[in-house]
Write a protein that holds these residues in place. Sequence first.
Motif, PDB file in Angstrom:
ATOM      1  N   SER A  51       0.897  -1.332   0.007  1.00  0.00           N
ATOM      2  CA  SER A  51      -0.126   0.008  -0.043  1.00  0.00           C
ATOM      3  C   SER A  51       0.964   1.335   0.046  1.00  0.00           C
ATOM      4  O   SER A  51       1.739   1.395   0.969  1.00  0.00           O
ATOM      5  N   GLN A  52       0.605   2.121  -1.115  1.00  0.00           N
ATOM      6  CA  GLN A  52       1.582   3.267  -1.077  1.00  0.00           C
ATOM      7  C   GLN A  52       0.669   4.570  -0.670  1.00  0.00           C
ATOM      8  O   GLN A  52      -0.649   4.573  -1.019  1.00  0.00           O
ATOM      9  N   HIS A  53       1.113   5.354   0.033  1.00  0.00           N
ATOM     10  CA  HIS A  53       0.348   6.636   0.322  1.00  0.00           C
ATOM     11  C   HIS A  53       0.326   7.631  -0.679  1.00  0.00           C
ATOM     12  O   HIS A  53       1.322   7.857  -1.460  1.00  0.00           O
ATOM     13  N   ASN A  70      -1.243  17.172  -8.022  1.00  0.00           N
ATOM     14  CA  ASN A  70       0.087  16.462  -8.205  1.00  0.00           C
ATOM     15  C   ASN A  70       0.689  16.119  -6.596  1.00  0.00           C
ATOM     16  O   ASN A  70       0.286  16.485  -5.656  1.00  0.00           O
ATOM     17  N   ASP A  71       1.611  15.158  -6.753  1.00  0.00           N
ATOM     18  CA  ASP A  71       2.143  14.446  -5.719  1.00  0.00           C
ATOM     19  C   ASP A  71       3.423  14.235  -6.095  1.00  0.00           C
ATOM     20  O   ASP A  71       3.917  13.575  -6.891  1.00  0.00           O
ATOM     21  N   TYR A  72       4.325  15.353  -5.684  1.00  0.00           N
ATOM     22  CA  TYR A  72       5.756  15.176  -6.185  1.00  0.00           C
ATOM     23  C   TYR A  72       6.463  14.160  -5.730  1.00  0.00           C
ATOM     24  O   TYR A  72       7.330  13.586  -6.358  1.00  0.00           O
ATOM     25  N   LEU A 165      -9.205   6.415  -1.351  1.00  0.00           N
ATOM     26  CA  LEU A 165      -9.083   7.752  -1.518  1.00  0.00           C
ATOM     27  C   LEU A 165     -10.046   8.813  -0.871  1.00  0.00           C
ATOM     28  O   LEU A 165     -11.281   8.223  -1.022  1.00  0.00           O
ATOM     29  N   TYR A 166      -9.759   9.911  -0.438  1.00  0.00           N
ATOM     30  CA  TYR A 166     -10.494  10.664  -0.052  1.00  0.00           C
ATOM     31  C   TYR A 166     -10.321  12.319  -0.582  1.00  0.00           C
ATOM     32  O   TYR A 166      -8.947  12.780  -0.886  1.00  0.00           O
ATOM     33  N   ASN A 173      -6.030  12.730  -0.914  1.00  0.00           N
ATOM     34  CA  ASN A 173      -5.016  11.882  -0.129  1.00  0.00           C
ATOM     35  C   ASN A 173      -5.782  10.435   0.032  1.00  0.00           C
ATOM     36  O   ASN A 173      -6.947  10.231   0.074  1.00  0.00           O
ATOM     37  N   GLY A 174      -4.914   9.492   0.436  1.00  0.00           N
ATOM     38  CA  GLY A 174      -5.226   8.316   0.695  1.00  0.00           C
ATOM     39  C   GLY A 174      -4.124   7.116   0.331  1.00  0.00           C
ATOM     40  O   GLY A 174      -2.921   7.531   0.451  1.00  0.00           O
TER      41      GLY A 174
END
Length: 373
Positions: A51-53, A70-72, A165-166, A173-174
């Motif tokens: 599981s990856q955040h 984006n999630d850098y 995810l939320y 995020n999730g």
Amino acid sequence: MNRALAAIVSFILVPGAGAFELPSLKSADITAAGLTAAPEASAVSAAKAASQHLWMSVRHNEYVKEAQANDYSARIESRVRRDFGDSFSVNNRVDNDYGWASIRKWQENYTYSGSGSYVTMNCYSTSCNINGNVRTDGKTVYLSAFVNRRFDDYSWSVSGSGLNLYTDKHSINGNYDPDRAPKQAVAAVVSLLLARGIDAAAGPADTKAVQNGQRIWMSIRSGGPWNEVEAVDPWARIEVGLRKVFDREYDAELETDSDRQWGRVSGFFTRRYELRAGRTDLRMEEWAGNFRITGRVAVERPDTDEVAVDLEMRERFPDDGSFYIRENGIYLNIDRNGLSGEVDLKVYPKQVVASIAALVMTYQQINQPQQPR
């Protein structure tokens, strides 16, 4: 075997019982007794590692009907803009791979297609169903998830196919399971949710903001009759073409609306690039890992014929030709696939955007050439 276990329990319950030695038990004996062996630590660790955040920041631009997330750290980015009433353009980035896609809307149903992926999101009053196939690493992954409305049209929960995810107006995020929901699947789902968010933001825009604000979405591609590489935004009417002359020098043609300029871009110095086209004299030079863009750009305005430029351009992802500019009047994301964002034309006319594009494209061609496609 059951009598042996009973004897052990009885011995433990006897007051004052001293040290004792447990009889040797086999796994078969434990199974026969109806007991479950504790999972091995390696199995637990593997489950956690699977599981990856995900923590994506979301930005909506209601005036130009565009949204991006984006999630850098996870190296996932999605940008969506509305082209027409029921049509959206999508630019996704996963690690170092870029992908173009489109989203079509019919009633309350959204269809994502591109790069071998086809995903639908069928929405009702407070929920949506997501189904489809996502192409990644030469294989197809089936995607099925349920989306439930939480607070408003920006806030949703997503569950299914390794996704948990939320979302709200400012973040997504999730967690996601890369085996069941690879990054390309996450990007596809995020793109659909962003398109839904753009619809939620639809409404009368501020007249002043629409008048002065210009949405930019320049796609960079190689080829053409004489250009080695070109960047085009047909909606903003900006086009930049480069043709290689020498090893680190390019002829440049910059067209904005009815204004056309010819010049030359050079990168003879190690980390310095210069554009000269008529009265335009602009340079891009590295300082401590970031770039400074300074000089003047020739423009056609009633109040002046040139604009002074002094901007800082920072790296987004290290060593892959992606940058961003965040200053008053200009908001640009830049990578090997294009330039996108918003510009206040009263502060930075289109000729400034075209000049920046010419410098960045030259940097990319010298350091990381655009591949034909």
